[in-house]
Write a protein that holds these residues in place. Structure first.
Motif, short mmCIF file in Angstrom:
data_model
loop_
_atom_site.label_atom_id
_atom_site.label_comp_id
_atom_site.label_asym_id
_atom_site.label_seq_id
_atom_site.Cartn_x
_atom_site.Cartn_y
_atom_site.Cartn_z
N UNK A 187 -2.40 18.66 -3.84
CA UNK A 187 -3.14 19.98 -3.84
C UNK A 187 -2.83 20.64 -2.43
N UNK A 188 -3.16 19.88 -1.58
CA UNK A 188 -2.86 20.33 0.11
C UNK A 188 -1.38 20.60 0.37
N UNK A 189 -0.35 19.66 -0.18
CA UNK A 189 1.03 19.52 0.31
C UNK A 189 1.92 20.30 -0.66
N UNK A 190 1.56 20.18 -2.07
CA UNK A 190 2.67 20.95 -2.96
C UNK A 190 2.10 22.23 -3.13
N UNK A 191 0.90 22.44 -3.21
CA UNK A 191 0.37 23.92 -3.46
C UNK A 191 0.13 24.85 -2.35
N UNK A 192 0.10 23.92 -1.00
CA UNK A 192 -0.32 24.75 0.29
C UNK A 192 -1.65 25.19 0.20
#
Length: 96
Positions: A57-62
């Protein structure tokens, strides 16, 4: 008593190419449990899927970490509501 296995935060973060600060912040939000043993930090194996989901959620969807916290809490509430609904349906089917 069952022995619990752990993964080093350093190894986890190196494998996912992230800073250890991200996991530490997730711990501060109460989303991930961190165990300290012999001056090293570890994540219990059972928490890895949940941790990886939050990391995606943090890295892929910013999504920032505050947003990850909100999304995670909402998903937990949805899951609890679904479980409660299933229990209530089962009770209702007994009376039909």
């Amino acid at each position: 008593m069952q022995q619990q296995e752990y993964v080093s935060i350093t190894e986890f973060c190196n494998g996912h190419s992230i800073s250890t600060a991200v996991i530490t912040q997730l711990n501060e939000y109460g989303l991930v449990s961190i165990i300290e043993r012999s001056d090293s930090l570890y994540i219990p194996l059972e928490e890895l899927p949940k941790t990886e989901k939050m990391l995606r959620l943090h890295t892929d969807l910013n999504i920032n970490l505050e947003g990850v916290e909100v999304v995670t809490r909402l998903l937990e509430r949805i899951e609890q509501t679904n479980e409660e609904m299933i229990k209530l349906k089962n009770k209702l089917s007994l009376y039909e």
